[in-house]
Design an enzyme around this catalytic site. Structure first.
Site, PDB file in Angstrom:
ATOM      1  N   PRO A   1       0.854  -1.196   0.000  1.00  0.00           N
ATOM      2  CA  PRO A   1       0.000   0.000   0.000  1.00  0.00           C
ATOM      3  C   PRO A   1       0.884   1.238   0.000  1.00  0.00           C
ATOM      4  O   PRO A   1       1.979   1.234   0.578  1.00  0.00           O
ATOM      5  CB  PRO A   1      -0.782  -0.131   1.309  1.00  0.00           C
ATOM      6  CG  PRO A   1       0.087  -0.945   2.194  1.00  0.00           C
ATOM      7  CD  PRO A   1       0.828  -1.891   1.283  1.00  0.00           C
ATOM      8  N   HIS A   2       0.446   2.279  -0.674  1.00  0.00           N
ATOM      9  CA  HIS A   2       1.244   3.489  -0.677  1.00  0.00           C
ATOM     10  C   HIS A   2       0.369   4.727  -0.617  1.00  0.00           C
ATOM     11  O   HIS A   2      -0.760   4.730  -1.092  1.00  0.00           O
ATOM     12  CB  HIS A   2       2.225   3.549  -1.857  1.00  0.00           C
ATOM     13  CG  HIS A   2       1.727   2.994  -3.146  1.00  0.00           C
ATOM     14  ND1 HIS A   2       1.523   1.650  -3.363  1.00  0.00           N
ATOM     15  CD2 HIS A   2       1.411   3.606  -4.299  1.00  0.00           C
ATOM     16  CE1 HIS A   2       1.094   1.462  -4.597  1.00  0.00           C
ATOM     17  NE2 HIS A   2       1.013   2.620  -5.181  1.00  0.00           N
TER      18      HIS A   2
END
Length: 151
Positions: free
Chosen positions: A64-65
Site C-alpha cells: 500500500p502506498h
C-alpha cells in the site's frame, strides 16, 4: 539508502484483523514516527490508492502506498501480521506482510516511482520473500529491505 528503513519502522506479530486496521495502523505510525503530520490525511491517501486497484501483490505481500502533502519525508513502514488478512491481490490470496510506502506529494513522480519499482523488483525474488518470512527480528527485516533498495 542503506539506512532508509529503520527497525523502529518495522512492526512484527501485529494483531490487525483487516486491511482497514492495517491502513489505520500505518497512518497512525506515520505520524508517530515523524514521517507525517496528520493521520487522517495519510489514511485518506491510502484509501484513495486502494480504491484505484489492488496493492496486494502475490504470495501474501502487499505494497500500500500514500502520497500526500501531510507526509513530510519519504519512508517505508513494514508490518508482519499474526494472521493473514483479506486484501485484494493479484493472486487472490490473503496478505500477511505489508511493505508500505509514504511519499510527500511533491515527490510523487520521482521518489515514489523509484521506491515502488525497487520494492516490486525485490518481491519478484524468491530469496527476498523467503528472507522476509524467515525472521521476526525488526533489525534484520530493515536490513533485508535496505539491502534490496541498495541493489
Amino acid at each position: 539508502m542503506s539506512d532508509f528503513v529503520k527497525a523502529s519502522q518495522v512492526f512484527v506479530d501485529n494483531p490487525s484483523k483487516s486491511r482497514e486496521e492495517v491502513l489505520q495502523l500505518l497512518s497512525e505510525q506515520a505520524v508517530a514516527l515523524g514521517m507525517a503530520e496528520d493521520a487522517a490525511t495519510v489514511r485518506a491517501a491510502y484509501d484513495a490508492r486502494e480504491d484505484m486497484g489492488a496493492t496486494g501483490m502475490q504470495d501474501g505481500f502487499a505494497i500500500p502506498h500514500a502520497k500526500a502533502d501531510a507526509i513530510k519525508e519519504a519512508g517505508v513502514i513494514v508490518v508482519k501480521l499474526q494472521e493473514p488478512v483479506e486484501w485484494p491481490s493479484f493472486d487472490d490470496k490473503p496478505v500477511d506482510v505489508v511493505i508500505s510506502l509514504l511519499v510527500p506529494d511533491g515527490e510523487a513522480g520521482t521518489t515514489h516511482i523509484k521506491l515502488l519499482s525497487n520494492v516490486a523488483v525485490m518481491l519478484m525474488r524468491e530469496e527476498f520473500r523467503d528472507a522476509m518470512r524467515a525472521t521476526d527480528d525488526a533489525e534484520k527485516i530493515a536490513a533485508i529491505i535496505n539491502d534490496g533498495l541498495d541493489a
